[in-house]
Scaffold this active site. Structure first.
Site, PDB file in Angstrom:
ATOM      1  N   ARG A  56      72.976  42.481  96.795  1.00  0.00           N
ATOM      2  CA  ARG A  56      73.223  43.804  96.303  1.00  0.00           C
ATOM      3  C   ARG A  56      71.982  44.667  96.271  1.00  0.00           C
ATOM      4  O   ARG A  56      71.032  44.175  95.658  1.00  0.00           O
ATOM      5  CB  ARG A  56      74.091  43.589  95.015  1.00  0.00           C
ATOM      6  CG  ARG A  56      74.412  45.092  94.594  1.00  0.00           C
ATOM      7  CD  ARG A  56      74.982  44.780  93.191  1.00  0.00           C
ATOM      8  NE  ARG A  56      75.646  46.174  92.941  1.00  0.00           N
ATOM      9  CZ  ARG A  56      75.798  46.472  91.439  1.00  0.00           C
ATOM     10  NH1 ARG A  56      75.455  45.461  90.399  1.00  0.00           N
ATOM     11  NH2 ARG A  56      76.199  47.639  90.858  1.00  0.00           N
ATOM     12  N   PHE A  61      67.852  51.806  91.609  1.00  0.00           N
ATOM     13  CA  PHE A  61      68.525  51.463  90.544  1.00  0.00           C
ATOM     14  C   PHE A  61      68.125  49.787  90.416  1.00  0.00           C
ATOM     15  O   PHE A  61      67.189  49.565  89.596  1.00  0.00           O
ATOM     16  CB  PHE A  61      70.063  51.437  90.672  1.00  0.00           C
ATOM     17  CG  PHE A  61      71.014  50.997  89.530  1.00  0.00           C
ATOM     18  CD1 PHE A  61      70.808  51.381  88.286  1.00  0.00           C
ATOM     19  CD2 PHE A  61      71.871  49.918  89.653  1.00  0.00           C
ATOM     20  CE1 PHE A  61      71.235  51.003  87.214  1.00  0.00           C
ATOM     21  CE2 PHE A  61      72.433  49.493  88.445  1.00  0.00           C
ATOM     22  CZ  PHE A  61      72.248  50.141  87.296  1.00  0.00           C
ATOM     23  N   GLN A  64      69.765  42.734  93.518  1.00  0.00           N
ATOM     24  CA  GLN A  64      70.037  41.687  92.980  1.00  0.00           C
ATOM     25  C   GLN A  64      70.386  40.409  93.750  1.00  0.00           C
ATOM     26  O   GLN A  64      70.465  40.750  95.091  1.00  0.00           O
ATOM     27  CB  GLN A  64      71.637  41.979  92.483  1.00  0.00           C
ATOM     28  CG  GLN A  64      72.139  40.867  91.706  1.00  0.00           C
ATOM     29  CD  GLN A  64      73.467  41.452  91.077  1.00  0.00           C
ATOM     30  OE1 GLN A  64      73.742  42.427  90.569  1.00  0.00           O
ATOM     31  NE2 GLN A  64      74.208  40.448  90.740  1.00  0.00           N
ATOM     32  N   ASN A 103      75.203  39.499  85.083  1.00  0.00           N
ATOM     33  CA  ASN A 103      76.302  38.841  84.448  1.00  0.00           C
ATOM     34  C   ASN A 103      77.318  39.667  84.769  1.00  0.00           C
ATOM     35  O   ASN A 103      77.545  40.871  85.253  1.00  0.00           O
ATOM     36  CB  ASN A 103      76.040  38.832  83.096  1.00  0.00           C
ATOM     37  CG  ASN A 103      75.671  39.963  82.081  1.00  0.00           C
ATOM     38  OD1 ASN A 103      76.083  41.030  82.688  1.00  0.00           O
ATOM     39  ND2 ASN A 103      74.905  39.866  81.180  1.00  0.00           N
ATOM     40  N   PHE A 114      68.107  40.157  88.795  1.00  0.00           N
ATOM     41  CA  PHE A 114      67.830  41.481  89.798  1.00  0.00           C
ATOM     42  C   PHE A 114      66.664  42.125  89.158  1.00  0.00           C
ATOM     43  O   PHE A 114      66.099  41.788  88.105  1.00  0.00           O
ATOM     44  CB  PHE A 114      69.046  42.434  89.447  1.00  0.00           C
ATOM     45  CG  PHE A 114      69.155  42.947  88.094  1.00  0.00           C
ATOM     46  CD1 PHE A 114      68.407  43.968  87.519  1.00  0.00           C
ATOM     47  CD2 PHE A 114      69.949  42.041  87.130  1.00  0.00           C
ATOM     48  CE1 PHE A 114      68.606  44.343  86.134  1.00  0.00           C
ATOM     49  CE2 PHE A 114      70.408  42.715  85.855  1.00  0.00           C
ATOM     50  CZ  PHE A 114      69.713  43.764  85.414  1.00  0.00           C
ATOM     51  N   LEU A 123      71.510  49.824  81.092  1.00  0.00           N
ATOM     52  CA  LEU A 123      71.426  48.599  80.924  1.00  0.00           C
ATOM     53  C   LEU A 123      71.005  47.926  79.633  1.00  0.00           C
ATOM     54  O   LEU A 123      71.064  46.602  79.618  1.00  0.00           O
ATOM     55  CB  LEU A 123      70.593  47.851  82.027  1.00  0.00           C
ATOM     56  CG  LEU A 123      71.175  48.185  83.505  1.00  0.00           C
ATOM     57  CD1 LEU A 123      70.254  47.690  84.620  1.00  0.00           C
ATOM     58  CD2 LEU A 123      72.640  47.979  84.003  1.00  0.00           C
ATOM     59  N   HIS A 127      71.955  43.404  79.453  1.00  0.00           N
ATOM     60  CA  HIS A 127      71.385  42.075  80.215  1.00  0.00           C
ATOM     61  C   HIS A 127      70.011  41.681  79.602  1.00  0.00           C
ATOM     62  O   HIS A 127      69.349  42.685  79.023  1.00  0.00           O
ATOM     63  CB  HIS A 127      71.249  42.716  81.690  1.00  0.00           C
ATOM     64  CG  HIS A 127      72.392  43.177  82.575  1.00  0.00           C
ATOM     65  ND1 HIS A 127      72.930  42.394  83.280  1.00  0.00           N
ATOM     66  CD2 HIS A 127      73.104  44.357  82.429  1.00  0.00           C
ATOM     67  CE1 HIS A 127      74.135  43.267  83.885  1.00  0.00           C
ATOM     68  NE2 HIS A 127      73.943  44.298  83.178  1.00  0.00           N
TER      69      HIS A 127
END
Length: 468
Positions: A56, A61, A64, A103, A114, A123, A127
């Site tokens: 990903r 941003f 991952q 997660n 990530f 976030l 996380h």
């Protein structure tokens, strides 16, 4: 930007992640996020991330990865189940290069992680941040975004992790599961080998053995049961061929001729004596093997002492040595001080005065009615003495009066004439002083702006010109 980095706590641990874009150094916050760091380090030691793709990529941003299946739905933690989130007040998603756990919800952390590509405050408290990208390797991390992606943010040609290497392990007690499995297999093989050696039995159906060998084996088993727990001696057997008489030096010094004569007659009996000797050897070998197997079973695996425990022991020993050295040094200084004090007369005199002061202090009453009464008596005594001195000054008597009984008890023999002195000031005259009038009783003030001083200066200048 520097203010952000200063607020973050120091790192403890380092991992090298080798990707298809280059090396990425990841420094860990093992104290702030111990579970996440332990999970990441152990997976790196086991080679779990080798070959994993970055499935990903969201520009500006995150990037991952960490899923062996490459779908974004796989990956397990080393604990066998998802572990809880770990949040710290000094760790915030405020800049790029942070490493955090991916997660699907609260307390659902596995193996996926990530990298942040910028400030991501959304976030925060969702996380677990457990590391950051160090040094210039952050530019290799940014290269991971240089790929084409589809509508689901999946790269068409994804980059991948080639291998990982733990440069600084903050956890000394981690044992990779692959290594543990190898050790377990080796232990099982060794146990099977020892078990097979200890329980070795003879197959009497083979041609090399016969009925006689089977009978000998049964006799050996019976004898071992009888002598179990006793010393190993050939006299424990009820064998008529064994002699109970001990050999002495006289028997050994018999002539060789008799031995030769008896050798022919004893040749027939040697075969009969060899059989019980063989039985004894068999019994001893069986018992030795049983003892060895028992000792092997009783042996405990060696206790593994970690490096941190060794360092703690060394630090503890060093602290004890330092305390002992300090105590010795203090004792030496005290002894030297005692010697100096004994040699110095002034110090001894000071000690006497101090002892005298302590004794007087002990005689004084403690706080309360008695202490207040004593203070009032001292004040009354001083007031009486002051009045006596003032009366002497008023009447002009030069001779000292007789001291009262209370004054006689006082040890103060100092001159009391200072009590009769009075504070007096000079009277100033009320007339106004003129700055233009010279007087000997005051200081001379020279003001260049005064018109009189200006006229004087001009007169002096003119007088100088006329002289020329």
């Amino acid at each position: 930007m520097s203010n952000i980095y200063v607020q973050e706590p120091p790192t403890n641990g380092k991992v090298l992640v080798v990707t298809s874009c280059g090396d990425i150094d990841v420094e860990l916050w093992a104290k702030e996020a111990p579970k996440a760091c332990r999970n990441f380090v152990q997976l790196c030691l086991e080679g779990y991330y080798d070959g994993c793709i970055f499935h990903r990529v969201v520009p500006h941003f995150i990037v991952q990865g960490g899923d062996p299946t490459g779908t974004g739905e796989g990956g397990d933690s080393v604990y066998g189940k998802p572990f809880k989130d770990e949040f710290h007040t000094r760790l915030r998603f405020s800049h790029r290069g942070l490493v955090a756990m991916a997660n699907a919800g609260p307390n659902d952390n596995g193996s996926q992680f990530f990298f942040t590509l910028g400030s991501t405050p959304d976030l925060q408290k969702k996380h677990t941040i457990f590391g950051k990208v160090a040094g210039n390797t952050v530019y290799n991390m940014l290269k991971l975004t240089e790929v084409e992606t589809d509508a689901n943010d999946r790269p068409l040609h994804p980059h991948k992790i080639l291998r990982t290497k733990v440069l600084a392990n903050p956890f000394d007690d981690i044992i990779p599961r692959t290594q543990a499995k190898k050790l377990k297999k080796e232990d099982e093989k060794e146990a099977q080998r020892r078990k097979s050696q200890s329980k070795a039995t003879k197959n009497f159906q083979l041609l090399s053995f016969g009925e006689e060998a089977e009978e000998d084996e049964e006799e050996v088993n019976i004898v071992t049961k009888k002598i179990a727990g006793k010393g190993k001696s050939s006299h424990d057997f009820d064998d008529p061929t064994l002699s109970a008489h001990t050999i002495t030096k006289e028997d050994e010094e018999q002539p060789k001729t008799e031995e030769k004569e008896e050798s022919s007659s004893e040749s027939s009996s040697d075969d009969a004596e060899e059989e019980p000797a063989k039985k004894i050897l068999k019994i001893e070998t069986v018992e030795k093997e049983t003892q060895e197997t028992a000792e092997v079973q009783k042996e405990e695996p060696p206790k593994v002492i970690s490096r941190s425990e060794e360092l703690r022991k060394e630090v503890k020993q060093l602290k004890q040595d330092i305390l002992i050295a300090q105590k010795k040094k203090e004792a030496k200084k005290e002894s030297e001080k005692k010697v100096e004090e004994d040699e110095n007369d002034a110090v001894s005199q000071f000690k006497k005065e101090r002892q005298k002061y302590k004794e007087l202090k002990q005689q004084q009453p403690k706080k309360g009615a008695g202490r207040e009464q004593q203070t009032l008596e001292i004040l009354a005594k001083f007031q009486k003495k002051l009045e006596a001195v003032r009366s002497m000054a008023d009447y002009g008597g030069d001779d000292e009066e007789e001291k009262s009984d209370e004054d006689k008890d006082d040890d103060d023999d100092a001159d009391l004439s200072w009590m009769s002195h009075k504070l007096a000031f000079e009277e100033h005259r009320g007339k106004v002083m003129d700055a233009n009038v010279n007087e000997s009783d005051r200081y001379e003030i020279f003001d260049p702006r005064n018109p009189m001083n200006e006229r004087r200066r001009e007169a002096s200048k003119q007088a100088m010109k006329e002289k020329r």
